[in-house]
Design a protein around this motif. Structure first.
Motif, PDB file in Angstrom:
ATOM      1  N   TYR A   8     -21.795   5.324 -41.862  1.00 14.60           N
ATOM      2  CA  TYR A   8     -22.845   5.284 -42.877  1.00 14.60           C
ATOM      3  C   TYR A   8     -23.866   4.214 -42.504  1.00 14.60           C
ATOM      4  O   TYR A   8     -23.670   3.446 -41.564  1.00 14.60           O
ATOM      5  CB  TYR A   8     -22.253   4.983 -44.252  1.00 14.60           C
ATOM      6  N   TYR A  65     -22.661  -0.822 -46.188  1.00 17.05           N
ATOM      7  CA  TYR A  65     -21.525  -0.864 -47.098  1.00 17.05           C
ATOM      8  C   TYR A  65     -21.821  -0.218 -48.459  1.00 17.05           C
ATOM      9  O   TYR A  65     -20.928   0.427 -49.032  1.00 17.05           O
ATOM     10  CB  TYR A  65     -21.049  -2.297 -47.287  1.00 17.05           C
ATOM     11  N   SER A  82     -11.449   2.813 -46.640  1.00 19.72           N
ATOM     12  CA  SER A  82     -12.412   2.040 -45.859  1.00 19.72           C
ATOM     13  C   SER A  82     -11.953   0.592 -45.828  1.00 19.72           C
ATOM     14  O   SER A  82     -11.045   0.189 -46.566  1.00 19.72           O
ATOM     15  CB  SER A  82     -13.815   2.118 -46.482  1.00 19.72           C
ATOM     16  N   TYR A  86     -12.434   8.082 -43.359  1.00 22.66           N
ATOM     17  CA  TYR A  86     -12.781   6.713 -43.737  1.00 22.66           C
ATOM     18  C   TYR A  86     -14.227   6.446 -43.357  1.00 22.66           C
ATOM     19  O   TYR A  86     -14.781   7.064 -42.444  1.00 22.66           O
ATOM     20  CB  TYR A  86     -11.849   5.701 -43.065  1.00 22.66           C
ATOM     21  N   GLY A  87     -14.856   5.527 -44.076  1.00 25.55           N
ATOM     22  CA  GLY A  87     -16.247   5.192 -43.802  1.00 25.55           C
ATOM     23  C   GLY A  87     -16.399   3.783 -43.289  1.00 25.55           C
ATOM     24  O   GLY A  87     -15.588   2.896 -43.577  1.00 25.55           O
ATOM     25  N   SER A  88     -17.456   3.576 -42.513  1.00 19.57           N
ATOM     26  CA  SER A  88     -17.811   2.236 -42.033  1.00 19.57           C
ATOM     27  C   SER A  88     -19.331   2.145 -42.008  1.00 19.57           C
ATOM     28  O   SER A  88     -20.014   3.164 -42.061  1.00 19.57           O
ATOM     29  CB  SER A  88     -17.264   1.995 -40.620  1.00 19.57           C
ATOM     30  N   HIS A 108     -15.393  -0.291 -38.543  1.00 19.34           N
ATOM     31  CA  HIS A 108     -15.007   0.818 -37.673  1.00 19.34           C
ATOM     32  C   HIS A 108     -13.874   0.402 -36.740  1.00 19.34           C
ATOM     33  O   HIS A 108     -12.825   1.055 -36.670  1.00 19.34           O
ATOM     34  CB  HIS A 108     -16.229   1.275 -36.869  1.00 19.34           C
ATOM     35  N   LEU A 156     -14.833  10.077 -49.098  1.00 20.81           N
ATOM     36  CA  LEU A 156     -13.997   9.183 -48.297  1.00 20.81           C
ATOM     37  C   LEU A 156     -12.726   8.844 -49.059  1.00 20.81           C
ATOM     38  O   LEU A 156     -12.743   8.710 -50.289  1.00 20.81           O
ATOM     39  CB  LEU A 156     -14.745   7.884 -47.974  1.00 20.81           C
ATOM     40  N   VAL A 166     -21.099   3.330 -48.082  1.00 18.75           N
ATOM     41  CA  VAL A 166     -19.657   3.565 -47.949  1.00 18.75           C
ATOM     42  C   VAL A 166     -19.010   3.588 -49.335  1.00 18.75           C
ATOM     43  O   VAL A 166     -18.191   4.471 -49.651  1.00 18.75           O
ATOM     44  CB  VAL A 166     -18.996   2.482 -47.068  1.00 18.75           C
TER      45      VAL A 166
END
Length: 323
Positions: free
Chosen positions: A184, A187, A202, A155-157, A165, A199, A190
């Motif tokens: 990252y 947004y 998120s 997952y990305g934040s 996160h 990913l 992301v």
């Protein structure tokens, strides 16, 4: 028995009464000079737009000029420190992180939001939206797939210590999901990561997420608030999808320094609450991606306590530090 006051005693009593009356008038005369409304983010940012929308009606309500000042840096914490040390004619529009977990995430922050600031009024709230690639399954089927994938999914934040996160780490602690975190720069990056297949999920603010969901570029899984949100129509809450004891929202609020008297905090809160709940302000906040609230200082205090308890536990357990 009869008591007779001397002329000097009568004069002393009259002077004391006069001083008391003058002091009471001075206390009730707040604000007695222009107020400074501090924003920790640049002009055009969401907190800045909210502050400027509040300023004009607050001037009418309080009878004083309000000067909006942007003190940018350190994710809003430069403004937080400034307000913590300011006089009683200064207040601020802040985001939740600056009023709750700033010191937990970074011990070097030179103010403690829990002891150096006074909660005034909640302005608006918004959930985060759990999103996935457009090809992902919906609802509980997505959770089943994510649980099966374990740490193979990512997952990305927009960075370590951000609400995206912490919100995902909170979700991991209350579900069977175990995706790895990839931070990252922001947004947009992301979103590109999800689009590019790097990913699998998120948490995004609704204003960003819903535009991409409606365009068919992302799959909306659910919202992080305890119930469904008008900011993300049609999406279930994570609670509906089987995640127990999960309630997380982003929010903005008005904070004051400790130097502001309680009576003045309450007067400011009453004015802010009335303005925020007006139809015009509700519409302006909705356009910025906020569901208008307006609260008492006690209501905001309760929100702060709940966030610190939930997110503070994750921060301490995993020794998370803002970068």
């Amino acid at each position: 028995m009869t008591f007779t006051l001397s002329r000097r005693s009568l004069l002393t009593a009259a002077l004391a009464a006069s001083c008391m009356a003058t002091s009471a008038f001075a206390a009730d005369n707040w604000p007695s000079k222009p107020l400074h409304l501090i924003v920790g983010f640049p002009a055009g940012s969401s907190p800045d737009l909210t502050a400027r929308a509040l300023a004009e009606p607050l001037e009418k309500a309080l009878g004083q000029t309000i000067i909006v000042e942007n003190k940018v840096g350190a994710g809003g914490n430069i403004a937080g420190e400034y307000v913590a040390k300011a006089d009683d004619h200064t207040f601020s529009v802040m985001i939740n992180g600056n009023m709750t977990i700033a010191k937990l995430l970074n011990p070097a922050v030179r103010y403690n939001p829990l002891t150096d600031l006074q909660p005034v009024s909640l302005i608006g709230v918004a959930p985060l939206v759990l999103v996935a690639p457009a090809s992902a399954p919906e609802g509980k089927a997505f959770f089943d797939a994510a649980a099966k994938a374990g740490s193979k999914w990512s997952y990305g934040s927009p960075g370590v210590g951000t609400v995206g996160h912490l919100g995902m780490e909170l979700l991991k602690s209350r579900s069977k999901l175990k995706p790895e975190h990839i931070p990252y720069a922001g947004y947009p990056q992301v979103f590109n990561g999800i689009q590019g297949g790097d990913l699998q999920l998120s948490m995004l603010p609704p204003a960003l997420a819903m535009a991409q969901i409606q365009a068919g570029k992302l799959r909306g899984i659910g919202v992080t608030s305890a119930a469904r949100s008008p900011l993300a129509p049609g999406l279930p809450s994570l609670k509906e999808l089987g995640v127990n004891n999960y309630d997380l929202e982003i929010w903005n609020a008005v904070a004051a320094p400790k130097s502001m008297a309680k009576a003045h905090v309450e007067r400011l809160a009453a004015a802010v609450g009335e303005i925020v709940r007006s139809p015009e302000m509700r519409a302006r906040l909705a356009a910025q991606g906020w569901q208008a609230v307006g609260s008492s200082p006690e209501g905001l205090t309760n929100r702060i306590d709940a966030d610190v308890k939930a997110l503070g536990t994750i921060i301490k357990e995993q020794n998370i530090r803002a970068q």
